[in-house]
Design a protein around this motif. Structure first.
Motif, short mmCIF file in Angstrom:
data_model
loop_
_atom_site.label_atom_id
_atom_site.label_comp_id
_atom_site.label_asym_id
_atom_site.label_seq_id
_atom_site.Cartn_x
_atom_site.Cartn_y
_atom_site.Cartn_z
N ILE A 184 18.07 -51.18 -125.52
CA ILE A 184 17.47 -52.09 -125.25
C ILE A 184 16.75 -53.44 -125.99
CG2 ILE A 184 17.26 -51.56 -122.72
CD1 ILE A 184 13.91 -50.82 -123.81
N ALA A 222 10.52 -55.39 -117.28
CA ALA A 222 11.89 -56.08 -117.44
C ALA A 222 12.34 -54.31 -117.06
CB ALA A 222 12.47 -55.21 -118.23
N SER A 223 13.67 -54.46 -116.19
CA SER A 223 13.79 -52.83 -115.35
C SER A 223 13.37 -52.13 -116.55
CB SER A 223 15.29 -53.36 -114.56
OG SER A 223 15.66 -53.71 -115.39
N SER A 224 13.61 -50.70 -116.50
CA SER A 224 14.46 -49.30 -117.31
C SER A 224 15.30 -48.97 -117.13
CB SER A 224 13.80 -48.30 -116.79
OG SER A 224 12.79 -48.08 -115.46
N ASP A 231 13.56 -54.44 -126.99
CA ASP A 231 12.29 -54.16 -126.23
C ASP A 231 11.42 -55.39 -126.81
OD1 ASP A 231 11.78 -51.57 -128.22
OD2 ASP A 231 12.66 -52.97 -128.59
N TYR A 278 9.28 -51.38 -117.69
CA TYR A 278 9.16 -51.79 -119.45
C TYR A 278 8.11 -53.59 -118.74
CZ TYR A 278 12.88 -49.24 -120.41
OH TYR A 278 13.66 -47.87 -120.72
N ASP A 314 19.95 -54.12 -129.28
CA ASP A 314 19.31 -53.27 -128.48
C ASP A 314 20.34 -52.46 -128.77
OD1 ASP A 314 21.87 -53.96 -125.61
OD2 ASP A 314 22.22 -53.76 -128.17
N TYR A 344 18.09 -54.51 -118.64
CA TYR A 344 17.66 -55.50 -118.63
C TYR A 344 17.50 -56.65 -119.08
CZ TYR A 344 14.07 -56.47 -122.59
OH TYR A 344 13.01 -56.77 -122.89
#
Lengths: 117, 114
Positions: free
Chosen positions: A102, B94-96, A104, B32, A97, B100
């Motif tokens: 994040i 997932a939370s933005s 992701d 997300y 991240d 996260y």
């Protein structure tokens, strides 16, 4: 081809014994996740580390489970004492991240299949 | 708290047929969203993700997914399924904002008939 490694791949032990599972995250990744997968509960988050610091271990039974990152290349999950209900597949995943804030994409290891008799 | 529902435990399709796997999420803001695939005895692999922007997302292996805010859905599609697509598919949200941490659905097992 960088990948997350986990050892052992399989572990059979007797109730009451200590179990240690190890994970080597992808080099350069700064986040590590531990998950447990069972048929009954699906995929559950046990612990989440960022820059080796534990940020969330609310899903982990505190009385018998512990997770650590002794250094950036090793994460461990210990169960002491183990119980039959701990039988599951334990996955480690790593992410990065540092660019976007994040993780992701999580990169999963192959898992440790634990059987507690 | 965020949650994910994958209504179908198993889906069976014939090779060459089209595929749609359903995913519904619960989250207060724009989430997300992710789809992962797990082959037997393996870890999960990311197929695709939605973070922002275009609501139609292309992924690996010919998969795509569309984020529909009005339906709180993120369904996975493939126009023509191959036998090698047989696997377990997981949707995650997932939370933005915040720390996260993704929440995974229970998974949908895809069976492909020759």
């Amino acid at each position: 081809d960088a990948r997350v490694t986990q050892t052992p791949r399989h572990k059979v032990t007797e109730m009451g014994q200590e179990v240690t599972m190890r994970c080597q995250p992808i080099l350069g990744h700064n986040t590590v996740f531990w998950y447990r997968q069972t048929m009954m509960q699906g995929l559950e988050l046990l612990a989440y580390f960022r820059n080796r610091a534990p940020l969330d271990d609310s899903g982990m039974p505190k009385d018998r489970f512990s997770a650590e990152m002794p250094d950036a290349t090793l994460a461990t999950l210990k169960i002491q004492p183990s119980e039959p209900r701990d039988s599951a597949v334990y996955f480690c995943a790593s992410g990065d991240d540092q660019q976007t804030g994040i993780s992701d994409t999580q990169y999963f290891g192959p898992g440790t299949r634990l059987t507690v008799l | 708290a965020q949650s994910v529902t994958q209504p179908d435990i198993h889906i069976t399709v014939s090779e060459g047929a089209s595929l749609e796997l359903r995913c519904n999420y619960s989250y207060g803001a724009t989430p997300y969203l992710f789809w992962y695939v797990q082959s037997p005895g393996q870890g999960l692999q990311l197929l695709l993700k939605y973070l922002s922007g275009d609501t139609l997302v292309q992924g690996i292996k010919g998969f795509e997914a569309e984020f529909k805010r009005s339906q709180s859905s993120f369904n996975l599609r493939k126009p023509s399924v191959h036998w090698s697509d047989a696997a377990e598919y997981f949707c995650a949200v997932a939370s933005s904002g915040g720390s996260y941490i993704p929440t995974f659905g229970r998974g949908t097992s895809l069976i492909v008939h020759p």
